[in-house]
Design a protein around this motif. Structure first.
Motif, short mmCIF file in Angstrom:
data_model
loop_
_atom_site.label_atom_id
_atom_site.label_comp_id
_atom_site.label_asym_id
_atom_site.label_seq_id
_atom_site.Cartn_x
_atom_site.Cartn_y
_atom_site.Cartn_z
N HIS A 40 0.82 -1.22 0.00
CA HIS A 40 0.00 0.00 0.00
C HIS A 40 0.85 1.26 0.00
O HIS A 40 1.61 1.52 0.92
N HIS A 42 1.14 5.53 -2.03
CA HIS A 42 0.64 6.57 -2.95
C HIS A 42 1.91 7.22 -3.48
O HIS A 42 2.34 8.26 -2.99
N HIS A 189 -9.18 1.76 0.78
CA HIS A 189 -8.95 1.96 2.22
C HIS A 189 -10.19 1.50 2.98
O HIS A 189 -11.30 1.89 2.61
N HIS A 226 -5.25 -0.89 5.69
CA HIS A 226 -5.42 -0.53 7.10
C HIS A 226 -6.26 -1.54 7.89
O HIS A 226 -5.72 -2.26 8.72
N ASP A 277 2.20 3.01 3.06
CA ASP A 277 1.32 4.16 2.91
C ASP A 277 2.21 5.37 2.58
O ASP A 277 3.38 5.22 2.27
ZN LIG Z 1 -3.40 5.11 1.91
#
Ligand SMILES: [Zn+2]
Length: 415
Positions: A40, A42, A189, A226, A277
């Motif tokens: 995960h 970005h 998410h 998450h 993340d």
């Molecule tokens: Zn995220």
């Protein structure tokens, strides 16, 4: 290895007797591990690294990230942000990553240039964003992205509805239909904050997991990031739907989102991978070795029991579990004959690596990203002697510094 694949794994003398390689790479003071899998991230947000730290998630998103993105995110931004992120990931041992962002075709282009493997999810969100005005536009972009990367040896295109609270039921169901039509993963998410859960209970009378399951959103390969605020019933549902979990310990700690019940999730039979993340504020780097270390320690303090998540399990989360979460168990995640040659050499002669009584302990608790010396993806070197093979660091860092100035200027201008 031969071509992109591992032919055999075994003791050196046996291998030398059985196989005559065209080329020999000797790394006598090293530990060889499978390429690490970041479930995960970005990635273009690397250009917003540390833009607003120490904030609450909703405040951080609404007051800082969404405005900064609205004024800065372009194709070029995504391309250079991906270059920076890939540089950081490969130098610290990551060979595959899952992403949720905008302009994923640019992210794919940069990832291929870097030589990394990506499961890249085009974001779908319920307000106008950099690459689309409506969710319908985003879905059309996603379909084009699926077609563009239909048969790629490094890129798996995916659809990434941001979350339940930023999309309607109809949009989420359209995402699922599209993913299933093209046999691609859906990334989302789920239950990241208590507020998200409270709001969804208020709105639907059920938890996010139960609501998404009822709507059919988990009926196909799903990666849920998450998954903190879940109870036993939710975990049973996630197991029944075979949802893959991306556990992000740094992010959960930094945003004080809560303790994800990863030990329970693993015991129930879920695949739980590790994710960084970020890196704009939920976590400021992409170092997966650090996340393994934190995943183990966070589980221990949560349970007040040092035995609940040992080093070996943490390494499995970042490798075999990560591969299963992304639906790639047959291809990556372990060093086995027939699998793709995604692998990482860690030096075993740095001061923090000596002595080594147990390799799992050394890798998870003592190793650092800087101990990575060589990285292979599909049998091709992308890092050699701690240097990137295909990327030019100086050029990428100069671009990143340039974007920093642009971002600062954009936020100082009133709209
Ligand atoms: Zn995220």
């Amino acid at each position: 290895m031969e071509g992109a694949k591992i032919v055999a794994v075994g003791p050196r003398l046996e291998m030398e007797r059985e196989y005559k390689g065209a080329r020999k790479v000797a790394r006598p003071n090293s530990i060889l591990i499978p390429g690490l899998i970041n479930t995960h991230a970005h990635i273009p947000m690397s250009l917003l690294r540390g833009i607003a730290d120490d904030k609450r998630l909703q405040d951080w998103l609404e007051s800082y990230i969404f405005p900064a993105e609205a004024r800065n995110v372009t194709k070029e931004f995504c391309y250079w942000g991906t270059m920076l992120g890939c540089l950081e990931m490969m130098l610290s041992g990551t060979t595959t990553y899952a992403d949720m962002y905008y302009f994923e075709e640019e992210i794919a282009r940069a990832t291929k240039e870097a030589g990394l493997r990506g499961v890249l999810g085009q974001t779908i969100i319920g307000f106008p964003v950099a690459d689309a005005k409506t969710p319908a536009d985003s879905l059309a972009r996603t379909e084009a992205f699926f077609k563009q990367f239909a048969n790629d040896d490094l890129i798996t295109p995916a659809v990434a509805p941001h979350a339940m609270y930023t999309n309607t039921k109809e949009t989420l169901q359209a995402c699922r239909r599209l993913a299933n039509q093209y046999k691609r993963p859906l990334l989302i998410h789920v239950s990241e904050t208590k507020r998200e859960n409270d709001d969804m209970f208020g709105k639907h009378g059920k938890s996010p997991v139960q609501t998404l399951a009822d709507w059919g959103i988990f009926d196909g390969l799903t990666v849920a990031a998450h998954v903190i605020w879940v109870d036993d019933k939710d975990i049973t549902t996630l197991v029944a739907k075979r949802v893959g979990i991306a556990h992000c310990p740094s992010s959960n700690m930094k945003l004080a989102s809560g303790f994800a019940p990863v030990v329970k999730q693993l015991a129930a039979g879920l695949h739980v991978g590790v994710g960084t993340d970020g890196p704009a504020g939920s976590n400021n780097d992409f170092h997966l070795i650090e996340e393994m270390d934190l995943a183990a320690k966070l589980a221990k303090i949560h349970a007040m029991d040092p035995e609940v998540l040992p080093a070996r399990t943490a390494l499995e989360m970042a490798t075999v579990h990560g591969a299963a979460v992304l639906g790639m168990s047959d291809k990556i995640g372990s060093l086995e004959a027939g699998k793709l040659a995604d692998m990482v050499f860690l030096r075993s002669d740095s001061s923090n690596m000596v002595p080594s009584f147990d390799p799992y302990s050394t890798i998870v608790y003592a190793a650092k990203g800087a101990d990575v010396t060589d990285v292979y993806v599909n049998g091709e070197a992308v890092v050699s002697s701690s240097r990137p093979v295909k990327l030019q660091s100086a050029k990428i860092l100069a671009q990143a510094r340039g974007y920093q100035q642009k971002v600062v200027l954009s936020l100082s201008q009133k709209r």
